[in-house]
Design an enzyme around this catalytic site. Structure first.
Site, PDB file in Angstrom:
ATOM      1  N   ASP A 107       1.551  -0.752   0.149  1.00 19.29           N
ATOM      2  CA  ASP A 107      -0.097   0.077  -0.376  1.00 19.29           C
ATOM      3  C   ASP A 107       1.080   1.595  -0.678  1.00 19.29           C
ATOM      4  OD1 ASP A 107      -1.913   1.952   0.194  1.00 19.29           O
ATOM      5  OD2 ASP A 107      -1.962   1.587   2.385  1.00 19.29           O
ATOM      6  N   SER A 164       0.038   4.182   2.625  1.00 19.03           N
ATOM      7  CA  SER A 164       0.487   4.300   4.713  1.00 19.03           C
ATOM      8  C   SER A 164       1.261   3.628   4.966  1.00 19.03           C
ATOM      9  CB  SER A 164      -0.827   3.440   4.970  1.00 19.03           C
ATOM     10  OG  SER A 164      -0.724   1.724   4.628  1.00 19.03           O
ATOM     11  N   ASN A 193       2.353   1.876   7.839  1.00 20.37           N
ATOM     12  CA  ASN A 193       2.894   0.603   8.575  1.00 20.37           C
ATOM     13  C   ASN A 193       2.811  -1.082   8.081  1.00 20.37           C
ATOM     14  OD1 ASN A 193       2.107   3.142  10.055  1.00 20.37           O
ATOM     15  ND2 ASN A 193       2.755   1.703  12.130  1.00 20.37           N
ATOM     16  N   TRP A 216       0.935  -4.424   8.916  1.00 21.78           N
ATOM     17  CA  TRP A 216       1.039  -4.948  10.656  1.00 21.78           C
ATOM     18  C   TRP A 216       0.205  -6.473   9.735  1.00 21.78           C
ATOM     19  CZ3 TRP A 216      -4.286  -6.778  10.852  1.00 21.78           C
ATOM     20  CH2 TRP A 216      -4.668  -5.927   9.657  1.00 21.78           C
ATOM     21  N   TYR A 240     -11.363   0.184  12.508  1.00 23.72           N
ATOM     22  CA  TYR A 240     -12.534  -0.797  11.384  1.00 23.72           C
ATOM     23  C   TYR A 240     -13.231  -0.391  11.712  1.00 23.72           C
ATOM     24  CZ  TYR A 240     -15.527  -3.628  11.274  1.00 23.72           C
ATOM     25  OH  TYR A 240     -17.161  -4.199  11.112  1.00 23.72           O
ATOM     26  N   ASP A 247      -1.867   5.790  -4.854  1.00 20.43           N
ATOM     27  CA  ASP A 247      -2.114   4.994  -3.890  1.00 20.43           C
ATOM     28  C   ASP A 247      -2.380   3.979  -4.445  1.00 20.43           C
ATOM     29  OD1 ASP A 247      -2.709   3.939  -1.468  1.00 20.43           O
ATOM     30  OD2 ASP A 247      -4.285   4.638  -0.910  1.00 20.43           O
ATOM     31  N   THR A 300      -5.366   1.561  -3.396  1.00 26.05           N
ATOM     32  CA  THR A 300      -7.254   2.478  -2.913  1.00 26.05           C
ATOM     33  C   THR A 300      -7.295   1.605  -4.705  1.00 26.05           C
ATOM     34  OG1 THR A 300      -6.823   4.472  -1.993  1.00 26.05           O
ATOM     35  CG2 THR A 300      -8.540   4.364  -3.609  1.00 26.05           C
TER      36      THR A 300
END
Length: 387
Positions: free
Chosen positions: A92, A95, A97, A99, A135, A275, A278
């Site tokens: 992505d 963003s 991070n 995880w 979320y 992006d 998206t």
């Protein structure tokens, strides 16, 4: 001796470039629709794409608004730990991070996804830092840790990443990916966590401080993200380099958006984020409603904008002029033909006011048409039409 040295350098440079294949899977929106859960979900969680880029719109304490990944289809595989544990992630550029779910997560959403087990990794290092991911009306909560991350042939040691402990609701149960690997700048990273690509650069693991993305229109395969290199066989002509207007997201300035020579949006220029995380092409409500009107799209009961499939051959290109260069988007790109035999618009409004004026998101609808190079060394994006 000189030839041996040259061959050694060539071999070394090849080791410092890795191509990670991406596959186009079933999006979360498709899965929810097939299980008859889409309308119920949208009623409970009004869809606001803007909260991804301005988390305060969703939850000021959270890093990643997950409802914005509803339409994502391009996913790839990484490995974490020693011996390696495998995860499907979204690469992505919107963003920063990394995880994944953990074995400490007992939520339904974790039950059918790969979960990281720290006790099975000899290189794992715990921290006491927490992390949260937006979320809907709640958030995924978890903690940060360090371990070895394998991305293609590149091994990143001591990479910080998030591990989920709770993922409320059934929404993420239907998600096609386990976690997210962010490729934007460290300035927007939650908890100050160093992004994976920043560690690749600082550890000298890539031959060039850039990565490139090719998203195939093919339903099955061919897409990839390449770390440390550019594959010129996937685009035609030469790359057009566009300077970043902000070193946060991969943000650039768009001069205008026109159709048939007429300005239809982005009057006087606007900002845009390139992006991969998206799927749609998004923009402010006024500009998007103009686009929907000009392509003859009408809104259905579930919020989708329907377009007549037979109109694809007659609809004109929409021209994005960026840094003085025209980037046409044909109707075959911005009208999405679904497997069920109907067609929808690839445009979506982003409900967010910004200090810098209009903000557009050049998602997969745009990226499928242009090979994109994300150049950290020179803070620029390169684009060329796909071959």
């Amino acid at each position: 001796m000189k030839w041996l040295l040259l061959l050694g350098l060539v071999a070394l440079s090849q080791c410092l470039v890795t191509k990670v294949p991406l596959r186009k899977g079933k999006s979360l929106r498709q899965s929810l629709k097939e299980h008859g859960l889409l309308e119920k979900f949208l009623e409970k969680h009004p869809y606001n794409l803007g909260s991804k880029y301005f988390p305060s719109q969703a939850n000021a304490n959270a890093a990643e608004p997950l409802e914005n990944y509803m339409d994502i289809e391009y996913i790839g595989t990484i490995e974490i730990g020693t011996p390696p544990q495998q995860f499907i992630v979204l690469f992505d550029t919107g963003s920063s991070n990394l995880w994944v779910p953990s074995v400490y997560c007992s939520s339904q959403a974790c039950s059918n996804h790969n979960r990281f087990n720290p006790q099975q990794s000899s290189t794992y290092q715990a921290t006491s830092q927490s992390v949260s991911v937006t979320y809907g009306t709640g958030s995924m909560t978890g903690f940060l840790a360090y371990d070895t991350v394998q991305v293609g042939s590149i091994e990143v040691t001591n990479q910080i990443f998030g591990l989920s402990e709770t993922e409320p609701g059934s929404f993420l149960y239907y998600s096609p990916f386990d976690g997210i690997l962010g490729l934007a700048y460290p300035s927007i990273s939650s908890s100050g966590a160093t992004p994976v690509f920043d560690n690749m650069m600082s550890e000298g693991l890539v031959s060039q401080d850039l990565f490139s993305v090719y998203l195939s229109s093919d339903d099955q395969s061919g897409s990839f993200v390449m770390f440390g290199g550019i594959d010129s066989s996937y685009y035609s002509g030469s790359l057009n380099w566009i300077p970043l207007s902000s070193e946060t997201y991969w943000q650039i300035t768009v001069d205008s958006i026109t159709m048939n020579g007429q300005a239809i949006a982005c009057s006087g220029g606007c900002q845009a984020i390139v992006d991969t995380g998206t799927s749609m092409l998004a923009g402010p409500a006024n500009g998007i409603s103009n686009l929907q009107y000009y392509i003859g799209a009408s809104q259905s009961s579930n919020g989708e904008y329907m377009v007549s499939c037979s109109s694809i051959s007659s609809l004109p290109n929409i021209i994005f002029t960026i840094n003085g260069i025209e980037f046409p988007l044909p109707a075959s790109a911005y009208v999405i033909q679904n497997q069920q035999g109907y067609c929808t618009s690839g445009f979506q409004s982003i409900d967010i006011p910004t200090a810098s004026g209009e903000l557009w998101i050049l998602g997969d609808v745009f990226i499928r048409q242009y090979y994109c190079v994300f150049d950290r060394a020179n803070n620029q994006v390169g684009m060329a039409p796909v071959a």
